[in-house]
Design an enzyme around this catalytic site. Structure first.
Site, PDB file in Angstrom:
ATOM      1  N   ALA A 220     -11.165  -2.096   0.266  1.00  0.00           N
ATOM      2  CA  ALA A 220     -12.533  -2.628   0.232  1.00  0.00           C
ATOM      3  C   ALA A 220     -12.942  -3.270   1.564  1.00  0.00           C
ATOM      4  CB  ALA A 220     -12.634  -3.662  -0.889  1.00  0.00           C
ATOM      5  N   PRO A 221     -14.203  -3.082   1.983  1.00  0.00           N
ATOM      6  CA  PRO A 221     -15.287  -2.337   1.314  1.00  0.00           C
ATOM      7  C   PRO A 221     -15.262  -0.822   1.544  1.00  0.00           C
ATOM      8  CG  PRO A 221     -16.117  -3.359   3.312  1.00  0.00           C
ATOM      9  CD  PRO A 221     -14.681  -3.789   3.188  1.00  0.00           C
ATOM     10  N   GLY A 222     -14.373  -0.319   2.431  1.00  0.00           N
ATOM     11  CA  GLY A 222     -14.246   1.139   2.483  1.00  0.00           C
ATOM     12  C   GLY A 222     -14.332   1.789   3.858  1.00  0.00           C
ATOM     13  N   ASP A 239      -7.908  -1.494  -4.469  1.00  0.00           N
ATOM     14  CA  ASP A 239      -8.306  -2.851  -4.067  1.00  0.00           C
ATOM     15  C   ASP A 239      -9.025  -3.491  -5.248  1.00  0.00           C
ATOM     16  OD1 ASP A 239      -9.489  -5.158  -2.684  1.00  0.00           O
ATOM     17  OD2 ASP A 239      -9.107  -4.041  -0.834  1.00  0.00           O
ATOM     18  N   ASP A 259      -2.879  -3.716  -7.863  1.00  0.00           N
ATOM     19  CA  ASP A 259      -2.132  -4.317  -6.760  1.00  0.00           C
ATOM     20  C   ASP A 259      -1.525  -3.196  -5.906  1.00  0.00           C
ATOM     21  OD1 ASP A 259      -0.447  -5.644  -5.074  1.00  0.00           O
ATOM     22  OD2 ASP A 259       0.756  -6.605  -6.637  1.00  0.00           O
ATOM     23  N   LYS A 304      -0.479  -7.191  10.308  1.00  0.00           N
ATOM     24  CA  LYS A 304      -1.094  -8.425  10.819  1.00  0.00           C
ATOM     25  C   LYS A 304       0.038  -9.300  11.351  1.00  0.00           C
ATOM     26  CE  LYS A 304      -4.502  -6.658   8.434  1.00  0.00           C
ATOM     27  NZ  LYS A 304      -5.568  -5.864   9.048  1.00  0.00           N
TER      28      LYS A 304
HETATM   29  C1  SAM Z   1      -9.012  -6.164   6.043  1.00  0.00           C
HETATM   30  S1  SAM Z   1      -9.533  -5.810   4.435  1.00  0.00           S
HETATM   31  C2  SAM Z   1      -9.587  -4.061   4.419  1.00  0.00           C
HETATM   32  C3  SAM Z   1     -10.766  -3.479   5.131  1.00  0.00           C
HETATM   33  C4  SAM Z   1     -10.845  -1.977   4.958  1.00  0.00           C
HETATM   34  N1  SAM Z   1      -9.730  -1.302   5.619  1.00  0.00           N
HETATM   35  C5  SAM Z   1     -12.120  -1.410   5.523  1.00  0.00           C
HETATM   36  O1  SAM Z   1     -12.057  -0.645   6.481  1.00  0.00           O
HETATM   37  O2  SAM Z   1     -13.198  -1.709   5.001  1.00  0.00           O
HETATM   38  C6  SAM Z   1      -8.109  -6.158   3.501  1.00  0.00           C
HETATM   39  C7  SAM Z   1      -8.216  -5.811   2.034  1.00  0.00           C
HETATM   40  O3  SAM Z   1      -6.916  -5.864   1.487  1.00  0.00           O
HETATM   41  C8  SAM Z   1      -7.042  -6.213   0.124  1.00  0.00           C
HETATM   42  N2  SAM Z   1      -5.725  -6.624  -0.371  1.00  0.00           N
HETATM   43  C9  SAM Z   1      -4.945  -7.642   0.051  1.00  0.00           C
HETATM   44  N3  SAM Z   1      -3.811  -7.678  -0.681  1.00  0.00           N
HETATM   45  C10 SAM Z   1      -3.881  -6.646  -1.557  1.00  0.00           C
HETATM   46  C11 SAM Z   1      -3.020  -6.146  -2.569  1.00  0.00           C
HETATM   47  N4  SAM Z   1      -1.846  -6.722  -2.820  1.00  0.00           N
HETATM   48  N5  SAM Z   1      -3.408  -5.055  -3.269  1.00  0.00           N
HETATM   49  C12 SAM Z   1      -4.584  -4.453  -3.021  1.00  0.00           C
HETATM   50  N6  SAM Z   1      -5.440  -4.881  -2.073  1.00  0.00           N
HETATM   51  C13 SAM Z   1      -5.097  -5.968  -1.356  1.00  0.00           C
HETATM   52  C14 SAM Z   1      -8.112  -7.297   0.136  1.00  0.00           C
HETATM   53  O4  SAM Z   1      -8.726  -7.397  -1.136  1.00  0.00           O
HETATM   54  C15 SAM Z   1      -9.068  -6.781   1.215  1.00  0.00           C
HETATM   55  O5  SAM Z   1     -10.156  -6.091   0.638  1.00  0.00           O
END
Ligand code: SAM
Length: 357
Positions: A220-222, A239, A259, A304
Site C-alpha cells: 500500500a498504496p501501490g 498489506d 501479514d 531499511k
Molecule cells: C513504505 S510502505 C510501501 C510503499 C509501497 N511500496 C508503494 O510503492 O506504494 C510500507 C508498507 O509496508 C506495510 N507493512 C509493514 N509491515 C507489514 C507486514 N508485516 N505485512 C504486510 N505489510 C506490512 C505497511 O502497511 C506499509 O503500507
C-alpha cells in the site's frame, strides 16, 4: 593516479568509505580519506587507484567512481580554462588516450554544493569548445571512448580524470533521473523502476514480458504494484493498508489483507517484491525463504537500514545470505545497491536459479 573519486548519497560517506576500504583490503590494497560529511563524495587516497577503480561496480554505497589524475586549486577566475587545458595535455601524454567521447563537468550532490552545480553546468561549454579545437573530442558523443571527467568542488578547485567506458555507471554520476509517472499511486514507484533498470539492465521491460504473476509484500498504496501491473503482471498486493482505487480498477490486482511474514501464494509466482518497513535482517531472511521454498522465482526487496552501524548491519545480512547461497544455491544471482531513489535504505535483487528443481 593516487586517488579515486567516489560518489554516494549525501550522508552515506562513512558507509561508502568503509565499504571501499573493505573491498580494497580484501585485494591487499589500502587507502584513506578525509571525509566531508553530507557532501555526497569521497576522495579515496590510494597508491592503487587503478586496481581499486573496478571494485566500485560491486559496491552498494558508491554510485560511481573514477580515478583522479590531477588536482587543481586556486583557479584564477579570469582564466580557469588554461590550467585545465594543461592538465588535460599531461593526462593525454600519461595515458596515451588521444580522443575523448565526451566531457563531463561534475559537482557534489550535498546541499552545500548547489551553487557549484550551476557553475559546472555552464562551464562545460567552453571546455568542450577548447577540447574540440585541440582535436581531443569526438565530433559526436561516443560512449565507447573514455569521457574526460572534471569534478568541481567549487569554481576554484577541480579534480581531473578520465573514465573507462566499461566501468562507467549507466547514468551520469550514477544518478538515475527518472520521470515520476503521474498515474502511479506513490513516489516509491521510482525505486522499483530504478531497481529493475539497475539490476536487469536497460532491456528490463522486455525481460519482464515473459512474466505473468507477482507478489508485492507491504504494497500500500501501490507504487511498486503499479510498476508490475504496467508490465501486465497479475499482482497479489499484501498489506493491511488501503490500495489506490484506480490501480485496483485495472483488474490486475488482488488486495490481500494479511501479514507479509506469514502469507504465501498457492502457486509459485514470477516476481516477489517487498517494501515492508521491518527489521532488515528479518526481511532478507524472508526473501531467501520464499525463493528457497519456490514460492517465487526472483525477488527485489528494500532493506531499511538503522541510523547507526548501517554498513555493519548490511555486512551481517550479506554474510548470512552469502553463506546460505554458497551452501544451497551456488549459481544464485545476488546484487545490492543504494539506488538514487533510496533514502536510509538499500535495494537487493535475488535469483536463486532454482526454478527448475
Ligand atoms: C513504505 S510502505 C510501501 C510503499 C509501497 N511500496 C508503494 O510503492 O506504494 C510500507 C508498507 O509496508 C506495510 N507493512 C509493514 N509491515 C507489514 C507486514 N508485516 N505485512 C504486510 N505489510 C506490512 C505497511 O502497511 C506499509 O503500507
Amino acid at each position: 593516479m593516487t586517488a579515486l573519486l567516489l560518489y554516494c548519497r549525501p550522508g552515506f560517506e562513512k558507509e561508502c568509505l568503509a565499504e571501499i576500504t573493505y573491498m580494497a583490503g580484501e585485494k591487499g590494497y589500502f587507502g584513506w580519506s578525509n571525509l566531508l560529511i553530507n557532501s555526497g563524495f569521497v576522495i579515496f587516497e590510494t597508491e592503487n587507484a587503478a586496481e581499486v577503480y573496478p571494485l566500485w561496480q560491486k559496491s552498494v554505497f558508491c554510485r560511481e567512481a573514477w580515478p583522479i589524475h590531477h588536482r587543481l586549486e586556486d583557479l584564477d577566475p579570469s582564466d580557469r580554462l588554461g590550467p585545465i587545458q594543461q592538465a588535460v595535455t599531461s593526462l593525454v601524454s600519461e595515458t596515451g588516450v588521444r580522443l575523448f567521447g565526451n566531457v563531463s563537468c561534475e559537482y557534489a550532490e550535498g546541499d552545500d554544493f548547489h551553487s557549484t552545480s550551476r557553475f559546472a553546468g555552464k562551464f562545460v561549454h567552453p571546455v568542450r569548445q577548447a577540447l574540440r579545437n585541440q582535436g581531443l573530442l569526438s565530433k559526436k558523443e561516443d560512449p565507447s571512448l573514455p569521457t574526460l571527467r572534471l569534478f568541481f568542488k567549487d569554481s576554484a578547485q577541480v579534480l581531473v580524470g578520465l573514465d573507462e567506458p566499461r566501468l562507467r555507471a549507466p547514468w551520469p554520476m550514477g544518478i538515475a533521473r527518472l520521470r515520476f509517472p503521474s498515474a502511479a499511486p506513490s513516489r516509491s514507484t521510482l525505486k522499483l523502476e530504478e531497481a529493475f533498470a539497475a539490476f536487469l539492465g536497460p532491456e528490463w521491460r522486455a525481460l519482464l514480458a515473459d512474466c505473468r504473476t507477482g507478489v508485492d509484500l507491504g504494497a500500500a498504496p501501490g507504487g511498486w504494484t503499479w510498476q508490475l501491473v504496467k508490465q501486465e503482471l497479475y499482482v497479489y498486493a499484501v498489506d493491511n493498508g488501503s490500495m489506490d482505487k484506480t490501480l485496483m480498477a485495472s483488474g490486475l490486482v488482488e488486495h490481500v489483507l494479511a501479514d507479509g511474514f506469514t502469507w504465501k501464494p498457492f502457486k509459485m509466482v514470477d516476481w516477489l517484491v517487498c517494501d515492508m518497513v521491518e527489521k532488515p535482517a528479518r526481511v532478507a531472511r524472508l526473501m531467501y525463504d520464499w525463493l528457497d521454498g519456490r514460492h517465487a522465482k526472483y525477488a527485489i526487496f528494500n532493506l531499511k537500514l538503522p541510523m547507526k552501524k548501517r554498513f555493519h548491519e548490511w555486512q551481517e545480512i550479506k554474510a548470512q545470505l552469502d553463506s546460505l547461497i554458497a551452501e544451497n544455491h551456488p549459481k544464485a544471482v545476488f546484487k545490492a545497491r543504494q539506488l538514487y531513489h533510496d533514502r536510509e535504505e538499500i535495494t537487493v535483487m535475488l535469483d536463486l536459479r532454482n526454478q527448475n528443481g
